[in-house]
Scaffold this motif. Structure first.
Motif, mmCIF file in Angstrom:
data_model
loop_
_atom_site.group_PDB
_atom_site.id
_atom_site.type_symbol
_atom_site.label_atom_id
_atom_site.label_comp_id
_atom_site.label_asym_id
_atom_site.label_seq_id
_atom_site.Cartn_x
_atom_site.Cartn_y
_atom_site.Cartn_z
ATOM 1 N N PHE B 172 0.841 -1.206 0.000
ATOM 2 C CA PHE B 172 0.000 0.000 0.000
ATOM 3 C C PHE B 172 0.870 1.248 0.000
ATOM 4 O O PHE B 172 0.573 2.225 -0.685
ATOM 5 N N LEU B 182 3.692 9.531 -10.250
ATOM 6 C CA LEU B 182 2.845 9.934 -11.383
ATOM 7 C C LEU B 182 2.451 11.404 -11.260
ATOM 8 O O LEU B 182 2.407 12.146 -12.250
ATOM 9 N N THR B 186 3.394 14.369 -13.823
ATOM 10 C CA THR B 186 2.382 15.272 -14.381
ATOM 11 C C THR B 186 2.821 16.724 -14.214
ATOM 12 O O THR B 186 2.709 17.532 -15.146
ATOM 13 N N ILE B 190 3.647 19.578 -17.122
ATOM 14 C CA ILE B 190 3.130 20.953 -17.167
ATOM 15 C C ILE B 190 4.301 21.935 -17.230
ATOM 16 O O ILE B 190 4.281 22.916 -17.987
#
Lengths: 617, 229
Positions: B172, B182, B186, B190
């Motif tokens: 987990f 991730l 991202t 940008i």
């Protein structure tokens, strides 16, 4: 998209203010419309769970009946509990959270309108996922609290429990997303002057409930993950036979969630009644600060009482004493609330509207449920009562007499605000009295059948044990509910179409939501009000007259007022759909998991990378 | 209103910080991430408690800190946790938090003049986002190595209570690190597409809060699972 966003409405999903048509509902991000979606969906599931209960009661109406098989009976009681708790009462509360919180705190919407839409769609899809199996007689059959190891693969080999585990996991996503949203909304979007201690009591109780959701749901998420892994991947979390697992692990994890869940179910109803009783008594809520503190205390203590559901497993005298005592302590803040409601009504100019009747109904019936609760807070007494119909009687007085009565009080009270028309009071009162009689006729005799030893969850019983009369009474009472509900539904839709026009404040209530037109315009407040008291509409001298005048105007569009509204968007629905497809894939084929994940990731990025609303000028 | 005072109209490839009134003067996303972190605490509390409850209850080995002799075959299984290797991966993850701090500072000070080479390096948001993401990925690499070597040594998620609770807990956590990587990628996308400036500092800020949280959770796991015998 680039810089064109500045000058031209370049974005496709432009807000049009369109309020009709299927697409407008699928793509809406308006908290009021999402609240209405919650309301209708939850009422549907409420009736679905009601039909399940009717079959249960029909089966138990007389000894040795075989209307349904023992196996199907198991599915029915499991789904009755699961449906009522997760698909009816919680979402009915969510309908009010959605519709009312922004209106009560003077906000234009919730903090994250698209996340709000996402919560609804996940709830709808999850609700369908967990409900459909019963139509094919493969529904979950392990009881609403799904005790492991009973629900592990060796003892429940079918796909029934898989639907339950995955379905609850899906619904948990919805509840958590909504909780983050409302928590943030209440903390951060209150109008100027709306201090915490000026918040309407419904918003306060909603605030407390969001904390409970945020802290309690992760625990059941993990409990369900363990069960899911045990069932799908052969882990040993609940494998008591060969791996030495603790047979109580599930019970502890489940009830650490499960008891706060009880307050998640009932505190919103307490909040609604705390709006209803002052309005129809023409008096401010008695002891407002104490009502706030007692709500917080109920929630806090709610995390320390979970093992009172487990007295029968033999935890030893220390644990039994501790949990017995904490359970008794909860009666104090709860009792304080009851007395404050009574003191609110005392010497008030009471109007016995339908809403008020349901509100008073809650005060009386919840008290009965509370008192039977105190009875089994004592471990020795509980050992006599646990797993009998006495418990069934207790929690139906709490959940029907408390939550559902409060929610109906809320529906009758807020229907004019939601639909702009009044509900028929005459039919409403018939609905109330039938519900009140049915409720007591059904559940009061269960105290006796339980005390006489009738266990829960048996699908039939032999005659001559002294249970026959009480069961016949319960079944007779249950058969009155559908009549009451049909009257309610008829009243609801008739009034929606042709009820008397309500106006902005038909009840003469004192809180902000009644200062704007009914139904409210999409932007809620033309001018965000400045709040100076708890009942701004009752304390006229403190009302900001200018903003009140502006806000009561009807027919202006957001564009005319220069208010920036969020774009409608279908993306939250698509993300929810991707999530459901993934979970369906878990039960069928990995291809579906991949397809669902692709849809989820694609629409999630598309959502996050597109603007919420037009650029400000 | 304390939202960024002078918002420049630039294409938003991300949701813009709205200029709405907020009670706290904070952007709502910042409030929400704290609520989310509170919830995540309960998630990990449940996982860690289960691990601790099941500690020492496994009926067959391998065990984390003790040797175990298989009574049927006579095989001796050594304690399975490799503390030196995990200490290294823990160090990498701790460093990633430092890089994350530098990435946030670089984004917040994007428009400040850079006088020296050091200023330019410290102000390079792409560099620090890359470093954070690489450190996170390295940690995940260590975890993949650990998991595979455990499986080779005979510990799977099905073997015993320790295997079930260990793989689920650390798995987990690994999933959270993966989500964080991730998220960082991202942000990098940008940054490459239109440049992250001080007006975007909130975007990096909430990612950083999440990243530090995941890091702190690892410190707890490392202490309770690996260090305490």
């Amino acid at each position: 998209m680039a810089t064109t966003a500045i000058s031209t409405p370049a974005y496709r999903g432009e807000y049009s203010g369109e309020q009709s048509g299927l697409w407008s509902w699928l793509s809406t991000v308006d908290h009021k419309r999402i609240g209405i979606l919650y309301l209708y969906t939850a009422l549907f599931f409420f009736m679905f769970g009601g039909v399940e209960a009717l079959i249960l009661r029909a089966q138990l109406g007389a000894p040795n009946q075989h209307l349904v098989s023992a196996e199907f009976y198991n599915q029915l009681f499991t789904m009755h509990g699961t449906t009522m708790i997760f698909l009816a009462i919680m979402p009915l509360s969510a309908a009010f959270f959605n519709f009312l919180i922004p209106l009560q705190i003077g906000a234009r919407d919730v903090a994250f309108p698209r996340l709000n839409a996402f919560s609804y769609w996940v709830y709808l899809f999850g609700g369908i996922f967990i409900t459909v199996p019963i139509l094919f007689a493969v529904a979950p059959n392990g009881g609403w609290f799904g005790y492991a190891p009973l629900t592990t693969k060796p003892y429940s080999p079918g796909i029934n429990i898989d639907f339950w585990v995955i379905g609850l996991q899906i619904l948990g996503v919805s509840s958590l997303a909504a909780a983050f949203n409302f928590l943030t909304t209440i903390i951060n979007l209150r109008a100027p002057g709306m201090t915490l201690m000026r918040m309407p009591m419904f918003t306060w109780m909603a605030f407390v409930v969001q904390f409970l959701l945020v802290l309690a749901f992760p625990v059941i998420t993990i409990a369900l993950v363990f069960l899911l892994f045990d069932r799908f991947f052969g882990t040993n979390f609940y494998n008591t036979v060969s791996a030495g697992a603790d047979p109580l692990l599930w019970q502890h994890l489940f009830w650490i969630f499960g008891h706060p869940e009880v307050y998640i179910l009932v505190l919103p109803a307490f909040g609604l009644v705390s709006e209803v009783l002052p309005t129809y008594s023409r008096k401010p809520l008695f002891g407002y600060p104490v009502m706030v503190y007692s709500g917080i205390l109920i929630a806090a203590l709610g995390f320390g009482v979970w093992a009172h559901h487990m007295f029968a497993v033999g935890m030893g005298p220390i644990a039994d004493t501790f949990f017995g005592l904490t359970t008794m302590l909860i009666a104090i803040p709860t009792g304080v609330k009851i007395f404050n409601w009574i003191a609110t009504m005392a010497q008030g100019a009471i109007r016995y509207t339908t809403s008020m009747l349901f509100g008073i109904g809650l005060v009386g019936l919840f008290t009965i449920g509370g008192i039977s609760g105190i009875m089994h807070s004592s471990p020795p007494a509980d050992l006599q009562q646990t797993d009998t119909y006495f418990i069934v009687a207790h929690f139906h007085y709490v959940l029907f007499g408390g939550s559902i009565m409060g929610i109906f009080a809320g529906i009758y009270h807020y229907f004019p605000k939601i639909q702009g028309r009044l509900m028929d009071e005459k039919l409403g009162k018939i609905h109330f009295w039938l519900t009140f009689i049915a409720m007591n006729l059904t559940f009061f005799p269960m105290h006796f059948s339980g005390m006489l030893g009738m266990p829960r969850r048996i699908y039939t019983y032999d005659a001559g044990q002294g249970w026959d009369l009480y069961n016949a009474m319960s079944t007779a009472g249950a058969m009155i509910f559908p009549i009451a509900m049909l009257i309610f539904i008829y009243n609801f839709f008739k009034s929606r179409k042709s009820g008397e026009i309500a106006g902005s404040n038909p009840w003469g209530a004192g809180t902000l939501e009644w200062s704007i037109p009914s139904p409210p315009p999409d932007y809620n407040f033309a001018k965000i009000p400045t709040v100076t008291s708890r009942y701004p509409l009752w304390e006229g001298k403190e009302v900001d007259h200018e903003s009140a005048r502006i806000n009561s105007q009807e027919g202006k569009t957001a564009a005319e007022l220069g208010i920036v509204m969020p774009y409608n968007t279908i993306k939250p629905l698509l993300v929810a759909l991707g999530l459901i497809i993934m979970f369906c894939g878990l039960m069928t084929t990995p291809i579906l998991i991949a397809a669902g994940a692709a849809l989820l990731v694609f629409s999630l990025y598309s959502w996050l990378l597109s603007p919420l609303e037009p650029e400000h000028h | 209103m304390t939202a960024p005072a002078a918002r420049i109209h630039v294409a938003h490839t991300s949701a813009p910080a709205p200029h709405h009134y907020t009670t706290l003067g904070l952007d709502s996303r910042k409030v929400a991430i704290w609520a989310f972190i509170g919830s995540e605490c309960m998630l990990f509390v449940s996982l860690i408690s289960t691990y601790l409850i099941y500690k020492g209850r496994s009926v067959v080995g391998p065990f984390p800190h003790e040797t175990w002799t298989d009574p049927t075959t006579g095989h001796v299984l050594k304690p399975i946790l490799n503390i030196p290797v995990t200490s290294a991966s823990t160090f990498v993850l701790l460093m990633s938090s430092l890089f994350m701090v530098l990435a946030l500072a670089a984004v917040q000070n994007k428009e400040k003049p850079k006088h020296s080479r050091g200023d330019r390096i410290l102000g390079n948001s792409k560099l620090w986002l890359w470093m954070t993401a690489i450190a996170g990925t390295t940690f995940l690499g260590f975890q993949a190595f650990e998991f595979t070597s455990f499986v080779h040594e005979g510990l799977t998620i099905r073997t015993n209570l320790f295997g079930s609770s260990f793989f689920t807990l650390t798995g987990f956590h690994g999933a959270h690190v993966t989500a964080g990587v991730l998220w960082l990628v991202t942000l990098l996308a940008i940054d490459y597409r239109r440049g992250l400036g001080s007006r975007d500092s909130l975007l990096v800020d909430i990612a950083a809060l999440y990243w530090h949280f995941v890091d702190v959770i690892w410190i707890v796991i490392f202490t309770l699972v690996y260090l305490i015998k």
